[in-house]
Design a protein around this motif. Structure first.
Motif, PDB file in Angstrom:
ATOM      1  N   THR A 130       0.832  -1.202   0.000  1.00 53.80           N
ATOM      2  CA  THR A 130       0.000   0.000   0.000  1.00 53.80           C
ATOM      3  C   THR A 130       0.869   1.255   0.000  1.00 53.80           C
ATOM      4  O   THR A 130       1.764   1.386   0.840  1.00 53.80           O
ATOM      5  N   VAL A 132       1.970   5.342   0.395  1.00 55.16           N
ATOM      6  CA  VAL A 132       1.797   6.317   1.471  1.00 55.16           C
ATOM      7  C   VAL A 132       2.009   7.719   0.909  1.00 55.16           C
ATOM      8  O   VAL A 132       2.930   7.949   0.118  1.00 55.16           O
ATOM      9  N   LYS A 134       2.103  11.585   2.753  1.00 54.73           N
ATOM     10  CA  LYS A 134       2.004  12.384   3.975  1.00 54.73           C
ATOM     11  C   LYS A 134       2.431  13.813   3.693  1.00 54.73           C
ATOM     12  O   LYS A 134       3.372  14.050   2.922  1.00 54.73           O
ATOM     13  N   ASP A 142      -1.863  12.484   7.165  1.00 56.46           N
ATOM     14  CA  ASP A 142      -1.660  11.203   6.503  1.00 56.46           C
ATOM     15  C   ASP A 142      -2.854  10.986   5.577  1.00 56.46           C
ATOM     16  O   ASP A 142      -3.975  10.757   6.042  1.00 56.46           O
ATOM     17  N   PHE A 145      -5.222   6.309   1.198  1.00 56.71           N
ATOM     18  CA  PHE A 145      -5.076   5.692  -0.114  1.00 56.71           C
ATOM     19  C   PHE A 145      -6.442   5.238  -0.625  1.00 56.71           C
ATOM     20  O   PHE A 145      -7.230   4.636   0.086  1.00 56.71           O
ATOM     21  N   ASP A 160      10.991   5.794  -2.050  1.00 60.51           N
ATOM     22  CA  ASP A 160      10.751   6.211  -0.663  1.00 60.51           C
ATOM     23  C   ASP A 160      11.312   7.618  -0.524  1.00 60.51           C
ATOM     24  O   ASP A 160      12.508   7.820  -0.362  1.00 60.51           O
ATOM     25  N   THR A 266       6.112   4.367  -2.407  1.00 58.30           N
ATOM     26  CA  THR A 266       5.438   3.429  -3.303  1.00 58.30           C
ATOM     27  C   THR A 266       6.299   2.190  -3.445  1.00 58.30           C
ATOM     28  O   THR A 266       7.528   2.276  -3.537  1.00 58.30           O
TER      29      THR A 266
END
Length: 292
Positions: A130, A132, A134, A142, A145, A160, A266
């Motif tokens: 999943t 993220v 933020k 946050d 999704f 990341d 991702t």
């Protein structure tokens, strides 16, 4: 007349005025819709070769009258069995080969056509975990999704990204209008002057760490559109950096925060894999008048 249990009836010059090619095509991981399955059964298996509604002349149009709910359901059940045996999928990397072999077997057994296999390569996009999104700075959020944001299909390899600065771009189709985006996450509105792939790929080439498309206000959900050349062929570029979509309201908030920073995570990948089409060329009719 053929055995009524056969899914194909014989084709003659009288009822087969032109060559028909049946095409099995799989170019993505997405599960086929019921409509596609019906088209596959109706055209891919050659039951309904004219593409017209049934007439009152069964002898003159035997293929239309060979189409039945029972036969359609039999084929659909077979495709369901194949999917269940291949991780609930008939995608390129799972059940496609078995599904195509079923089509080949049916055509070779019942079809009045010559079966060919056409090999090619296709990109396959996979989401492993999943994603993220933020926001930090004036506010910390946050985002959810599937509700607030999505990773767009073929939207790059995994990444990341922590605490990246944001730049808002109104025109993502012009390098001059975009300016300096090196190392930033770019918020951009889709523009009619270019496709979303052209915009995202240009931003990647200019050094953006990630691209976030802000969806139009008329949509309540983020987009899952493909960020890829529509008629992609081997050697064409694919996205590397993440490409996301946010709802219009989320985009408005992010645009309004001058010092906002974003985290993007991702876990996705794009693989180029070998796959194939199945083509069945009818033996009757006019070869210069071909329906695909």
């Amino acid at each position: 007349m053929a055995d009524e249990s056969s899914p194909f009836l014989p084709q003659t010059e009288r009822n087969r005025p032109r060559t028909i090619r049946y095409w099995w095509h799989s170019r993505s991981r997405d599960a086929m819709s019921l409509l596609t399955l019906l088209l596959l059964v109706g055209t891919g298996l050659g039951i309904w070769v004219y593409g017209t509604l049934p007439t009152s002349d069964p002898d003159g149009h035997p293929h239309e009258y060979a189409l039945s709910t029972t036969r359609i359901r039999n084929h659909l059940n077979k495709f369901l069995e194949i999917a269940e045996a291949h991780n609930n999928s008939r995608s390129v990397t799972n059940g496609h080969a078995a599904s195509a072999q079923y089509v080949i077997d049916q055509l070779q057994r019942y079809g009045s056509c010559d079966v060919y296999v056409q090999h090619f390569k296709s990109p396959v996009w996979t989401v492993n975990r999943t994603p993220v999104l933020k926001a930090s700075g004036p506010v910390s959020v946050d985002y959810i999704f599937g509700t607030d944001f999505q990773v767009m299909r073929y939207g790059g390899q995994g990444a990341d990204i922590r605490g990246a600065k944001v730049k808002v771009v109104d025109d993502g189709c012009s390098a001059t209008a975009i300016g300096d985006v090196e190392g930033r996450i770019v918020l951009v509105h889709p523009h009619g002057k270019c496709t979303i792939f052209e915009s995202a790929f240009l931003l990647e080439q200019l050094g953006a760490k990630a691209v976030v498309f802000i969806r139009s206000a008329r949509y309540s959900t983020p987009s899952t559109a493909r960020v890829r050349i529509t008629d992609w062929k081997e050697g064409d570029p694919l996205m590397t950096v993440p490409v996301l979509s946010v709802t219009h309201s989320v985009g408005q908030v992010l645009e309004s925060l001058e010092s906002v920073r974003l985290d993007v995570f991702t876990d996705t990948r794009i693989d180029v894999v070998k796959t194939f089409n199945v083509i069945c060329v009818g033996r009757h009719g006019d070869p210069d008048s071909t329906v695909l």
